[in-house]
Design an enzyme around this catalytic site. Structure first.
Site, PDB file in Angstrom:
ATOM      1  N   LYS A   1       3.230 -13.846  -9.993  1.00  0.00           N
ATOM      2  CA  LYS A   1       4.115 -13.214 -10.979  1.00  0.00           C
ATOM      3  C   LYS A   1       5.174 -12.375 -10.276  1.00  0.00           C
ATOM      4  CE  LYS A   1       5.758 -11.986 -14.958  1.00  0.00           C
ATOM      5  NZ  LYS A   1       5.007 -11.358 -16.052  1.00  0.00           N
TER       6      LYS A   1
ATOM      7  N   LYS B   1       9.376  -1.849 -13.750  1.00  0.00           N
ATOM      8  CA  LYS B   1       7.954  -1.707 -13.435  1.00  0.00           C
ATOM      9  C   LYS B   1       7.500  -2.887 -12.586  1.00  0.00           C
ATOM     10  CE  LYS B   1       4.697  -3.590 -15.434  1.00  0.00           C
ATOM     11  NZ  LYS B   1       3.716  -4.234 -16.342  1.00  0.00           N
TER      12      LYS B   1
ATOM     13  N   THR C   1       0.846  -7.788 -16.459  1.00  0.00           N
ATOM     14  CA  THR C   1       1.525  -7.852 -15.167  1.00  0.00           C
ATOM     15  C   THR C   1       1.218  -6.550 -14.446  1.00  0.00           C
ATOM     16  OG1 THR C   1       3.295  -9.290 -15.965  1.00  0.00           O
ATOM     17  CG2 THR C   1       3.745  -8.000 -13.983  1.00  0.00           C
TER      18      THR C   1
END
Length: 303
Positions: free
Chosen positions: A188, A256, A113
Site C-alpha cells: 500500500k 498520513k 492503511t
C-alpha cells in the site's frame, strides 16, 4: 508459509455458504460502511461496530445485520473479524478489545492503511492466541468500496488468505497475497508513492496547459489515449479543471499515508525524494484550508 501469490475472482460463494460464517466489521467510515454492506448483501451473518453509534444504527437500518456496542461485543462468537479504522493507535486500541473475546481458530483482518510495524505486532499478538491475522489495506477509494471493486493487498499466511477469499470477493475485484505479515502494508505504501507522483505530474501538466492557453480538456482527451494515460487522468483531470475537489480520498489522509511510507523508507534505507517533495506540497494545500479536499487538489497550489 507459502510465498506463492493467489488471486480471488469477482464471484462470491452462495448465500447459503456465506450465511454460516459469522463476520464482524469494526469501523464504518467511508470505506468500511459500504464494505460491510457488501458482506451483508453477499449473505454473510454480519455484526457491525462503530465509535459513533448513529452510523451503526444507519447501517443496520439499511443492511439489516446486528449492532454491537463495543469491539469486544462485536468480536464475540465471530468467525472472522474485520477492521477499517484510522491509524496505528486505532488499530492497537480496537484490536486489543476484539482479541479479548476472539477464540482460537478465528481470523482477524485489518483493512486499515497503517504501518508494517503494527501489522507485524498484530500478527505476533494473534499467534499467541492461535488466531490468524492478515494485514489487508485496500485501494480504489470510496467509489471502489461502494461499487465492490476494491483491490486488496495482503500480508500473512496462505491458509489465512485462503479462508478470507470469500470475504474479499464480496467487495473486491482483486486480492493478492504478497508475502509475510506486513507485506500488504508495504505494498500500500508503494501504491501511495505512485499516486503522489502521478497526481503532481498531472497537476503540473494542467497548469502548464492553462498558462499556454490550450484547451486542456481537448488535450487530455488526446494524451489519455497514449503513454501518459493514468487512472488519475481519466478520473480527475476534468474535475481538476473545474476546481472541484470533493471526490473522496482527502489530503489529510494522504499525508498520513505518505508519512508512513517516508518513515518506512528511513528504516529500510530507500530514497523517496519525489514523495517527500509532494508531501510538502500537500502541506501547502493544508495551509490553504484544503485538509478535506481530495488528493487531486495539488493543482490549487499552482494557481
Amino acid at each position: 508459509m507459502s510465498n506463492n501469490t493467489t488471486t480471488t475472482s469477482s464471484s462470491v460463494d452462495s448465500p447459503i455458504d456465506n450465511a454460516s460464517i459469522k463476520v464482524s466489521f469494526l469501523g464504518l467510515g467511508v470505506m468500511g460502511y459500504p464494505m460491510a454492506g457488501h458482506l451483508a448483501k453477499s449473505g454473510f451473518d454480519v455484526t457491525v461496530y462503530n465509535r459513533t453509534k448513529a452510523k451503526s444504527d444507519k447501517w443496520v437500518k439499511e443492511f439489516q445485520g446486528a449492532l454491537a456496542l463495543s469491539p469486544a461485543e462485536a468480536a464475540k462468537d465471530a468467525d472472522i473479524v474485520l477492521m477499517c479504522v484510522g491509524n496505528d493507535n486505532d488499530v492497537k486500541d480496537v484490536a486489543s478489545q476484539a482479541l479479548g473475546t476472539m477464540g482460537p481458530g478465528t481470523l482477524l483482518i485489518d483493512h486499515t492503511t497503517a504501518s508494517a510495524e503494527v501489522a507485524r505486532e498484530m500478527f505476533s499478538l494473534c499467534q499467541k492466541q492461535s488466531i490468524d491475522f492478515l494485514d489487508a489495506p485496500v485501494s480504489g477509494g470510496q467509489a471502489g468500496a461502494e461499487n465492490g471493486l476494491l483491490t486488496v493487498m495482503v500480508g500473512g499466511e496462505q491458509q489465512a488468505f485462503d479462508r478470507a477469499e470469500a470475504v474479499f470477493s464480496a467487495y473486491a475485484r482483486h486480492s493478492q497475497l504478497l508475502g509475510e505479515s506486513g507485506s500488504g502494508q508495504l505494498a500500500k505504501m508503494m501504491n501511495q508513492i505512485c499516486i503522489a507522483g502521478i497526481v503532481q505530474g498531472l497537476a503540473e501538466a494542467l497548469h502548464f496547459g492553462q498558462k499556454a492557453g490550450l484547451d486542456c480538456k481537448a488535450v487530455i482527451d488526446v494524451i489519455s489515449k497514449g503513454a501518459a494515460q493514468s487512472w488519475q487522468m481519466e478520473n480527475r483531470a476534468s474535475t481538476m479543471l473545474e476546481n472541484h475537489y470533493d471526490y473522496g480520498f482527502a489530503v489529510d489522509w494522504m499525508r498520513k499515508d505518505l508519512s508512513i511510507a517516508l518513515d518506512e523508507a528511513r528504516r529500510n534505507g530507500s530514497t523517496l525524494a519525489l514523495t517527500a517533495l509532494v508531501d510538502q506540497y500537500y502541506g501547502d494545500v493544508q495551509k490553504m484550508g484544503g485538509h478535506r479536499w481530495d488528493t487531486s487538489s495539488l493543482l490549487m497550489r499552482l494557481k
